[in-house]
Design a protein around this motif. Structure first.
Motif, PDB file in Angstrom:
ATOM      1  N   ILE A 194      -3.624  37.452  22.570  1.00  0.00           N
ATOM      2  CA  ILE A 194      -2.945  36.561  22.864  1.00  0.00           C
ATOM      3  C   ILE A 194      -2.840  35.242  22.002  1.00  0.00           C
ATOM      4  O   ILE A 194      -4.286  35.417  21.357  1.00  0.00           O
ATOM      5  CB  ILE A 194      -3.063  35.824  24.139  1.00  0.00           C
ATOM      6  N   ILE A 195      -2.140  35.705  21.132  1.00  0.00           N
ATOM      7  CA  ILE A 195      -2.730  34.707  20.139  1.00  0.00           C
ATOM      8  C   ILE A 195      -1.558  32.913  20.137  1.00  0.00           C
ATOM      9  O   ILE A 195      -0.855  32.891  20.155  1.00  0.00           O
ATOM     10  CB  ILE A 195      -2.425  35.169  17.776  1.00  0.00           C
ATOM     11  N   SER A 196      -1.987  31.969  19.200  1.00  0.00           N
ATOM     12  CA  SER A 196      -1.414  30.797  19.664  1.00  0.00           C
ATOM     13  C   SER A 196      -0.291  30.384  18.239  1.00  0.00           C
ATOM     14  O   SER A 196      -0.770  31.440  17.439  1.00  0.00           O
ATOM     15  CB  SER A 196      -2.595  29.818  19.142  1.00  0.00           C
ATOM     16  N   CYS A 197       0.771  30.435  18.112  1.00  0.00           N
ATOM     17  CA  CYS A 197       1.234  29.982  17.256  1.00  0.00           C
ATOM     18  C   CYS A 197       0.673  29.540  16.214  1.00  0.00           C
ATOM     19  O   CYS A 197       2.117  29.353  15.221  1.00  0.00           O
ATOM     20  CB  CYS A 197       3.108  29.027  17.553  1.00  0.00           C
ATOM     21  N   LYS A 198      -0.159  28.690  16.493  1.00  0.00           N
ATOM     22  CA  LYS A 198      -0.473  28.157  14.942  1.00  0.00           C
ATOM     23  C   LYS A 198      -1.661  28.560  14.284  1.00  0.00           C
ATOM     24  O   LYS A 198      -2.063  28.144  13.231  1.00  0.00           O
ATOM     25  CB  LYS A 198      -1.966  26.861  16.206  1.00  0.00           C
ATOM     26  N   ASP A 199      -1.292  30.375  14.556  1.00  0.00           N
ATOM     27  CA  ASP A 199      -2.462  30.768  13.650  1.00  0.00           C
ATOM     28  C   ASP A 199      -1.668  31.501  12.570  1.00  0.00           C
ATOM     29  O   ASP A 199      -0.491  31.147  12.894  1.00  0.00           O
ATOM     30  CB  ASP A 199      -2.911  32.115  14.589  1.00  0.00           C
ATOM     31  N   ASP A 200      -1.942  31.526  11.458  1.00  0.00           N
ATOM     32  CA  ASP A 200      -2.188  31.736  10.038  1.00  0.00           C
ATOM     33  C   ASP A 200      -1.067  33.328  10.053  1.00  0.00           C
ATOM     34  O   ASP A 200       0.444  32.960  10.147  1.00  0.00           O
ATOM     35  CB  ASP A 200      -2.680  32.324   8.951  1.00  0.00           C
ATOM     36  N   LYS A 201      -2.220  34.423  11.437  1.00  0.00           N
ATOM     37  CA  LYS A 201      -0.868  35.053  10.502  1.00  0.00           C
ATOM     38  C   LYS A 201      -0.824  36.306  12.349  1.00  0.00           C
ATOM     39  O   LYS A 201      -2.199  35.525  12.690  1.00  0.00           O
ATOM     40  CB  LYS A 201      -1.586  36.380   9.271  1.00  0.00           C
ATOM     41  N   ILE A 202      -0.409  36.840  12.567  1.00  0.00           N
ATOM     42  CA  ILE A 202      -0.268  38.093  13.486  1.00  0.00           C
ATOM     43  C   ILE A 202      -1.089  39.063  13.017  1.00  0.00           C
ATOM     44  O   ILE A 202      -1.056  39.417  11.887  1.00  0.00           O
ATOM     45  CB  ILE A 202       1.335  39.072  13.638  1.00  0.00           C
ATOM     46  N   ALA A 216      11.265  28.768  16.977  1.00  0.00           N
ATOM     47  CA  ALA A 216      12.127  29.160  16.004  1.00  0.00           C
ATOM     48  C   ALA A 216      11.361  29.373  14.638  1.00  0.00           C
ATOM     49  O   ALA A 216      11.557  30.380  13.794  1.00  0.00           O
ATOM     50  CB  ALA A 216      13.244  29.533  16.372  1.00  0.00           C
ATOM     51  N   ARG A 217      11.181  27.480  14.392  1.00  0.00           N
ATOM     52  CA  ARG A 217      11.085  27.644  13.334  1.00  0.00           C
ATOM     53  C   ARG A 217       9.536  27.258  12.571  1.00  0.00           C
ATOM     54  O   ARG A 217       9.070  26.332  11.443  1.00  0.00           O
ATOM     55  CB  ARG A 217      11.971  26.172  13.216  1.00  0.00           C
ATOM     56  N   GLU A 218       8.339  27.567  13.661  1.00  0.00           N
ATOM     57  CA  GLU A 218       7.071  27.357  13.693  1.00  0.00           C
ATOM     58  C   GLU A 218       6.854  28.382  12.368  1.00  0.00           C
ATOM     59  O   GLU A 218       7.125  29.368  12.102  1.00  0.00           O
ATOM     60  CB  GLU A 218       6.404  27.851  14.418  1.00  0.00           C
ATOM     61  N   PRO A 219       5.678  28.017  11.525  1.00  0.00           N
ATOM     62  CA  PRO A 219       5.427  28.813  10.111  1.00  0.00           C
ATOM     63  C   PRO A 219       5.379  30.253  10.481  1.00  0.00           C
ATOM     64  O   PRO A 219       5.494  31.610  10.326  1.00  0.00           O
ATOM     65  CB  PRO A 219       3.939  28.152   9.722  1.00  0.00           C
ATOM     66  N   ILE A 220       4.313  30.260  11.927  1.00  0.00           N
ATOM     67  CA  ILE A 220       3.934  31.738  12.671  1.00  0.00           C
ATOM     68  C   ILE A 220       5.744  33.314  12.559  1.00  0.00           C
ATOM     69  O   ILE A 220       5.139  34.198  11.448  1.00  0.00           O
ATOM     70  CB  ILE A 220       3.567  31.892  13.566  1.00  0.00           C
ATOM     71  N   MET A 221       6.133  32.557  13.240  1.00  0.00           N
ATOM     72  CA  MET A 221       7.428  32.999  12.892  1.00  0.00           C
ATOM     73  C   MET A 221       8.434  33.858  11.314  1.00  0.00           C
ATOM     74  O   MET A 221       9.254  34.409  11.539  1.00  0.00           O
ATOM     75  CB  MET A 221       8.745  32.144  13.015  1.00  0.00           C
TER      76      MET A 221
END
Lengths: 79, 221
Positions: free
Chosen positions: B31-39, B64-69
């Motif tokens: 489980i990762i946070s949307c604030k993480d740099d990469k998947i 939908a507009r978070e950088p991780i997207m």
């Protein structure tokens, strides 16, 4: 400058919220009010050299985030 | 098989989804946070349900507009399998990875109940363990699940056979009773029903587990 973005559902998109408001008004005896559509208004301060630049910028952010053009249309007012 | 679940502020189905993956696949997902740099390297990425960013502006719009997207979109374009469940589906449409949009239910009610759904095709990564036209029972729990697309887009969805599943009976106003659909390449699935809540017969139905089993089936064959 102050910018206002008006966002409304496209005419062909069903607006159940507008219909619910209309039904509530009918319950209050307001029978001469029809075709209510609910939209939203987003206002903001913007720093720009002139009105054209402000409008261009607001158009850009509206297309990229404020409105979903699949279902919504918008108009921009700058003063 | 590596499974990653992305959590946004307001996501609330991440743990249920992780439990379902663990129970059905025997895999512990990250489980990762949307604030993480990469998947991290993933074979399957899941965007679970919830109310990301409080449904502010429009359901899924902010997430939908978070950088991780950006990274998610890249993975999607590379063919990585992605599922968006409920709010995850809304996020994928807001990101334009799936066509159309999800409006407020035509009844204006939040609907939380088990519903009958028809599987439209069983030749995809996500549905090989189902039969085409099979009717399954999976819960929905949403306020904005009313699928809308303009006529041209709807025609193209149908012509390309992108519908994943349909409500057997009209429930929320969705055009063509669409409850879930694929992108054109069939590697991205968005659906309003919650398969992760239907993996144990003790909760009334385990019809959702085969979505996860289908994925595993793909990697083990």
């Amino acid at each position: 400058m102050r910018a206002i973005v008006y966002i409304r559902l496209k005419a062909e998109v069903l607006d159940p919220q507008g219909q619910a408001i209309e039904n509530a008004l009918k319950n209050l005896g307001e029978n001469n009010i029809n075709n209510i559509r609910q939209g939203k208004l987003i206002e903001m301060d913007i720093e720009a050299k002139n009105k054209d630049e402000a409008e261009e910028k607001i158009e850009k952010i509206t297309k990229s985030l404020l409105a979903n053009t699949v279902i919504e249309e918008y108009s921009i007012e700058i003063s | 098989m590596n499974v990653t679940i992305i959590r946004f502020p307001g996501t609330n189905c991440d743990l249920d989804t992780a439990n379902a993956v663990k129970k059905v696949l025997g895999i512990i997902p990250k489980i990762i946070s949307c604030k993480d740099d990469k998947i991290p390297k993933s074979d399957l990425i899941i965007i679970p349900g919830g109310f990301s960013y409080g449904d502010y502006l429009r359901s899924g719009a902010i997430a939908a507009r978070e950088p991780i997207m950006d990274d998610l979109e890249l993975r999607g374009n590379q063919g990585v399998y992605i599922i968006g469940i409920c709010n995850g589906f809304q996020i994928l449409t807001e990101r334009k990875l799936l066509p159309g949009s999800l409006l407020k239910n035509s009844s204006l009610k939040f609907i939380s109940k088990n519903v009958e759904l028809k599987i439209n095709r069983n030749d995809t990564f996500f549905t090989s363990k189902y039969q085409t036209d099979e009717v399954v029972n999976i819960p929905i729990a949403h306020h904005d699940g009313n699928f809308f697309a303009d006529q041209d887009t709807l025609n193209s969805i149908e012509d390309n056979n992108q519908v994943a599943l349909r409500y057997l009976n009209p429930i929320n106003g969705s055009l063509n009773n669409i409850a879930g659909l694929y992108n054109k390449n069939l590697n991205i699935l968005g659906l309003m029903p919650h398969p992760e809540r239907a993996v144990d017969i003790k909760t009334g139905t385990n019809d959702g587990s085969r979505i996860f089993e289908s994925a595993l089936n793909f990697y083990s064959t």
